[in-house]
Design a protein around this motif. Structure first.
Motif, PDB file in Angstrom:
ATOM      1  N   SER A 101      56.210  56.253  62.886  1.00 54.51           N
ATOM      2  CA  SER A 101      54.815  56.091  62.492  1.00 54.51           C
ATOM      3  C   SER A 101      54.001  57.297  62.943  1.00 54.51           C
ATOM      4  N   TYR A 102      52.841  57.470  62.323  1.00 59.87           N
ATOM      5  CA  TYR A 102      51.908  58.501  62.736  1.00 59.87           C
ATOM      6  C   TYR A 102      50.992  57.953  63.821  1.00 59.87           C
ATOM      7  N   ALA A 103      50.687  58.775  64.813  1.00 54.65           N
ATOM      8  CA  ALA A 103      49.683  58.439  65.823  1.00 54.65           C
ATOM      9  C   ALA A 103      48.683  59.587  65.889  1.00 54.65           C
ATOM     10  N   TYR A 161      45.428  61.307  68.078  1.00 54.15           N
ATOM     11  CA  TYR A 161      44.721  61.357  69.352  1.00 54.15           C
ATOM     12  C   TYR A 161      43.806  62.587  69.376  1.00 54.15           C
ATOM     13  N   ARG A 210      47.807  65.073  65.328  1.00 55.50           N
ATOM     14  CA  ARG A 210      48.724  64.055  64.825  1.00 55.50           C
ATOM     15  C   ARG A 210      50.102  64.233  65.444  1.00 55.50           C
ATOM     16  N   VAL A 233      55.859  59.171  65.991  1.00 57.55           N
ATOM     17  CA  VAL A 233      56.463  58.394  67.073  1.00 57.55           C
ATOM     18  C   VAL A 233      57.586  57.536  66.508  1.00 57.55           C
ATOM     19  N   VAL A 285      58.438  61.149  70.730  1.00 58.24           N
ATOM     20  CA  VAL A 285      57.128  61.611  70.289  1.00 58.24           C
ATOM     21  C   VAL A 285      57.256  63.060  69.843  1.00 58.24           C
ATOM     22  N   CYS A 316      47.935  63.996  74.895  1.00 57.26           N
ATOM     23  CA  CYS A 316      48.948  63.227  74.175  1.00 57.26           C
ATOM     24  C   CYS A 316      49.640  62.206  75.068  1.00 57.26           C
ATOM     25  N   TYR A 370      47.541  59.277  75.908  1.00 57.70           N
ATOM     26  CA  TYR A 370      47.358  58.433  74.719  1.00 57.70           C
ATOM     27  C   TYR A 370      48.603  57.578  74.473  1.00 57.70           C
ATOM     28  N   ILE A 371      49.772  58.193  74.494  1.00 54.20           N
ATOM     29  CA  ILE A 371      51.010  57.450  74.234  1.00 54.20           C
ATOM     30  C   ILE A 371      51.200  56.348  75.280  1.00 54.20           C
ATOM     31  N   HIS A 398      48.824  53.437  74.513  1.00 52.38           N
ATOM     32  CA  HIS A 398      48.902  52.772  73.212  1.00 52.38           C
ATOM     33  C   HIS A 398      50.305  52.270  72.860  1.00 52.38           C
ATOM     34  N   PHE A 399      51.300  52.648  73.629  1.00 51.10           N
ATOM     35  CA  PHE A 399      52.666  52.186  73.406  1.00 51.10           C
ATOM     36  C   PHE A 399      53.217  51.612  74.715  1.00 51.10           C
TER      37      PHE A 399
END
Length: 284
Positions: A42-44, A46, A56, A59, A113, A142, A145-146, A149-150
């Motif tokens: 998928s695209y993430a 941040y 962009r 992931v 990632v 990054c 953020y990861i 959010h994950f």
């Protein structure tokens, strides 16, 4: 040139290209299979304080992630020069490689990632000089953020960094400068040493190699691979000499250096390296 819409399109060398791949019996590990569980890519998005814009990344999450609660290790995987964050997915088949390895129980599940490593500060764009814009964006923007959010494991032993060619240089520089964040490193068409590589910062590898005992405490896995037909094989061999003289080769359990078959070039070589590296990662 004109792209043919019915063929796969990849980004490489700074341009989009059509891609046609011929089957190779030695590369079945990176070919899609119907009979294995599949992860998701998928695209993430941040915000980067370094570029002043939204960046962009792609992931990969392994099979079972979407419906589970488990936390996972993370590999930050970088492309080569002139490519972007889509390279390891569209050309490298990273998701297929990991799906197949997981189905055969040859690796543990982890997230991947993939970022755009071509970003530079405005004064260095188009100069051919590497600055620390990508490094700072990765570390400051990054990764937080990861992790927020994950479902990730956030200690260094569950975070790795790897890359090919230019991404290999970024791997060495970022990994060596942040041993508190990364516990394993992988380089495909690797180089620490590079006699023409220009940076705005001091490259860290000479100081790291000067203290091999600390190096072996800081990193659990250090993997390097290449093929005889690669442009940078002399640099790969120079790295080997440096690490042998530092006393790391033959002493560190997680150190591995591989030269693949001479007929395996570029993406096939990088895929082979990634597949072997994956089998070493995040194991107790």
């Amino acid at each position: 040139f004109v792209l043919w819409p019915w063929l796969p399109i990849v980004w490489s060398g700074g341009f989009p290209h059509n891609c046609l791949e011929f089957a190779d019996p030695d590369m079945t590990f990176c070919y899609f299979r119907d009979d294995v569980p599949h992860g998701n890519v998928s695209y993430a998005f941040y915000y980067s304080t370094e570029t002043g814009r939204t960046e962009r990344c792609l992931v990969y999450t392994p099979p079972g992630y979407m419906n589970g609660t488990e936390r996972y290790p993370v590999l930050y995987l970088q492309h080569g020069g002139g490519e972007n964050e889509t390279g390891w997915y569209s050309s490298g088949k990273i998701n297929v490689i990991l799906d197949n390895l997981l189905a055969e129980e040859k690796c543990v599940p982890f997230l991947v990632v993939m970022n755009n490593g071509m970003i530079r500060y405005p004064e260095n764009e188009g100069s051919g000089i590497m600055d620390d814009c990508f490094e700072n964006s990765l570390i400051r923007c990054c990764i937080p953020y990861i992790d927020s959010h994950f479902r990730t494991k956030t200690d260094k032993w569950h975070r790795a960094i790897a890359g090919l060619s230019m991404g290999s240089m970024q791997t060495n520089d970022i990994g060596f400068r942040h041993p508190d964040l990364f516990g394993s490193m992988g380089s495909f068409t690797s180089t620490m040493y590079h006699d023409t590589f220009r940076t705005t910062y001091e490259r860290p590898w000479p100081k790291v190699m000067a203290d091999p005992e600390k190096f072996m405490r800081d990193y659990r896995v250090f993997f390097c691979s290449a093929t005889p037909q690669e442009d940078h094989l002399p640099l790969f061999l120079e790295d080997q000499r440096i690490m042998r003289e530092a006393g790391i080769e033959g002493k560190m359990p997680g150190y591995r250096r591989v030269i693949h078959s001479g007929r395996m070039t570029r993406w096939n070589s990088w895929r082979l390296g990634m597949a072997e590296f994956a089998t070493m990662l995040f194991k107790d």
